[in-house]
Design an enzyme around this catalytic site. Structure first.
Site, short mmCIF file in Angstrom:
data_model
loop_
_atom_site.label_atom_id
_atom_site.label_comp_id
_atom_site.label_asym_id
_atom_site.label_seq_id
_atom_site.Cartn_x
_atom_site.Cartn_y
_atom_site.Cartn_z
N LYS B 80 0.82 -1.31 -0.13
CA LYS B 80 -0.01 0.06 0.05
C LYS B 80 0.92 1.25 -0.18
O LYS B 80 2.10 1.18 0.49
CB LYS B 80 -0.77 0.02 1.28
CG LYS B 80 -1.88 1.18 1.35
CD LYS B 80 -2.75 0.83 2.61
CE LYS B 80 -3.93 1.85 2.77
NZ LYS B 80 -4.70 1.72 4.05
N SER B 155 -9.74 2.32 3.14
CA SER B 155 -8.99 3.20 2.24
C SER B 155 -8.06 2.14 1.34
O SER B 155 -7.44 2.64 0.39
CB SER B 155 -7.84 3.69 2.92
OG SER B 155 -7.03 3.31 3.92
N SER B 179 -9.59 -0.22 7.26
CA SER B 179 -9.12 -0.16 5.91
C SER B 179 -8.58 -1.31 5.44
O SER B 179 -8.16 -1.43 4.17
CB SER B 179 -8.03 1.18 5.85
OG SER B 179 -8.77 2.37 5.96
#
Lengths: 99, 504
Positions: B80, B155, B179
């Protein structure tokens, strides 16, 4: 609990150092007012006898041996900066008066 | 040769060890898959072809030379974009960090590199991890592989979409309020938020320091356990990291796979079901509970009465911490610098102009909310009260774990919604995390795995929560449920996803 006016949002945005356009201010004021009204319900159960918690797990202070270790490479850090000079960050003037 | 991108990480690792497949072949297969489908999915912000293939070749050479390697050596992984990677663009989904090349690696990246996993690239996310749909990325939407018109969650929508679309067998996520788990739920994949402090936060671009936790994003429970063991454990560079060994996570996942949960007490959280939850999501949840019961688990109902205040407390604590953490984006040391178009060019005015231009809507909203909640005259009513709610939620968990070994709920109240559907209604967007937020406030670990398809044909998620430092329980119960569900389905849920059109 007070509601969040457009003027108040402008004041807080100034504290947060975020320039907003008039259109952004209009929109944010409406949205934040709704959000603040919703989150304000925390005070319903936050009675004086309840202690506050700032951290998920209990922690004591953490120390390491007082031994120098290498830091991140200075040139690599400065290479990623918006501006650098003489091995330092180059920043705008700090004070607002005329030079 | 069968399609290497469809294998679990554990299965791929086995073939690498046996010499049947090389890491270069496996890495190339995933890079080819990215080239073929990522135009439509947009899970990646940056693809590191050359670095990944170089790592793979190095691992192949070392394996050929007889070196003892990590179990996952040579298995490709995606990271990420909120996790810093030395010399590789790291934006956290924000314009304010466009073009920034970090001068160091996060601890978890260092561990991935030391174990020899080729890093395929950096995945898309909501800006600074603020969001539940990845629509707040400054670099465009990620699309759900099950239906490209829908959100992949957030997210960490990029990491979840990458594993669900077979672009990577493993990915790293971060979970501040859901997330990792909510994207897993809406993409039919597996995601784990470890106990706070289980995985080092050193080198994560902080959102809310008392809530943030990095963890695995995978297609199977066992793969999550393998990756958690690789990235987890004490790190002196993170003073909140737990200075104890991890529990035996992989062992727990293997134990769970034998489908026996005799003696395990499973607590169903009263407050995390019912109103606001899609009927199909609840139906799959209850079917999963029946399977757990048939495997010997004892299912009890537990009440966590203060959980109904968790969302409100979270949206005070998170913005408060974020407003402080994001003060470092001031245009002085890294990232964007914007000079005001008129008037004196002072540091303060440069900061305002830089942040005004560099931050997106959601980031501005939350920083201003946090600044307000911390400002004189409001602190006690907002931030102070939220911290008290946090205490009450921790007490709810403590009481519930007296009655049950693990707690369960649907991961998210709905399946993936349409892109754009909730973008103009911040409160509706925040509700996606209603079931995942309590774990972050209390620091306890949580896992999401697919529970089936809802009435709309889209995946739903099943969440398992355990007491702090008992992450092994997630893997045992998760692996058992996964095995039982796959017996019913005749294979993994992702096998039911429509095939993506392949670009040439």
């Amino acid at each position: 609990m007070s509601s969040l006016s457009r003027d108040e949002v402008a004041r807080v945005a100034g504290l947060a150092r975020i320039d907003l356009t008039p259109a952004e201010l209009d929109r944010l004021a409406g949205e934040l007012d709704v959000i603040v009204e919703s989150v304000a319900r925390v005070s319903e159960i936050a009675t004086p006898d309840v202690p506050a918690t700032s951290h998920p797990l209990p922690l004591t202070n953490v120390f390491r041996p007082d031994v120098p270790v290498p830091t991140v490479d200075r040139d690599a850090v400065l290479a990623a900066a918006p501006a650098a000079q003489d091995g330092k960050f180059l920043v705008p003037q700090i004070l607002g008066e005329d030079a | 040769m069968s399609d290497l991108t469809r294998l679990s990480a554990a299965a791929l690792a086995e073939r690498l060890r046996s010499g049947e497949v090389s890491s270069v072949e496996a890495t190339r297969a995933h890079l080819d898959r990215i080239a073929a489908v990522d135009g439509a999915v947009h899970a990646f912000l940056h693809v590191s072809d050359e670095d990944a293939l170089a790592t793979a070749a190095d691992i192949d050479a070392r394996r050929a030379a007889g070196e003892e390697l990590h179990l996952l050596a040579g298995v490709p992984i995606a990271v990420k974009d909120v996790v810093v990677t030395k010399g590789v663009p790291t934006t956290a989904g924000s314009r304010i960090l466009e073009g920034w090349l970090p001068p160091y690696d996060a601890t978890l990246v260092g561990r991935i590199k030391a174990a020899g996993l080729p890093i395929l690239g950096k995945t898309n996310m909501d800006e600074f991890a603020m969001g539940s749909s990845t629509e707040h990325s400054a670099y465009g939407n990620t699309h759900n592989p099950w239906d490209l018109t829908r959100i992949p969650g957030g997210s960490g929508g990029g990491s979840a979409a990458a594993v669900a679309a077979y672009e990577a067998p493993l990915a790293i996520g971060t979970d501040t309020g859901g997330s990792i788990r909510q994207p897993a739920a809406v993409t039919g994949s597996v995601g784990v938020k470890p106990t706070y402090g289980s995985v080092s936060r050193y080198g994560l671009i902080a959102l809310a320091s008392s809530l943030d936790q990095a963890g695995p994003v995978t297609r199977t429970v066992l793969d999550s356990a393998l990756l958690h063991e690789l990235i987890g454990g004490h790190d002196p560079l993170d003073s909140t990291s737990i200075a104890e060994p991890l529990p035996d996570l992989v062992g727990a996942a293997r134990l769970g796979a034998n489908r026996d949960l005799s003696g395990v007490r499973v607590g169903v959280i009263t407050e995390l079901q019912g109103e606001g939850y899609q009927p199909g999501v609840l139906a799959r949840f209850h079917e999963s509970l029946e399977l757990l019961q048939r495997a010997g688990a004892q299912v009890v109902e537990v009440s966590c009465p203060h959980f109904t205040y968790a969302l409100a407390a979270y949206y005070l604590i998170l913005p408060a911490e974020a407003s402080s953490n994001l003060a470092k984006f001031d245009g002085m040391r890294f990232g964007l610098r914007v000079e005001p178009s008129e008037g004196p060019v002072t540091a303060e005015r440069v900061m305002g102009a830089t942040r005004g231009q560099g931050f997106g809507d959601e980031v501005k909203r939350r920083i201003i909310l946090g600044t307000y909640a911390l400002s004189a005259g409001y602190y006690d009513a907002y931030y102070g009260s939220a911290q008290k709610v946090r205490t009450l939620i921790q007490r709810d968990f403590a009481a519930a774990f007296e009655q049950a070994d693990v707690l369960v709920s649907p991961t998210a109240p709905t399946t993936a919604f349409k892109l754009g559907e909730k973008l103009d209604d911040p409160l509706a967007m925040y509700l996606n995390d209603v079931a995942t937020i309590p774990a972050n406030l209390a620091g306890v670990p949580g896992l999401s795995l697919p529970s089936g398809l809802s009435d709309d044909g889209l995946p739903a998620g099943f969440q398992v929560l355990a007491p702090a430092k008992a992450d092994d329980r997630l893997y045992r119960v998760g692996a058992a449920l996964e095995a039982l569900l796959e017996d019913e389905w005749g294979g993994p849920l992702l096998a039911q996803a429509p095939e993506l059109e392949v670009a040439r």
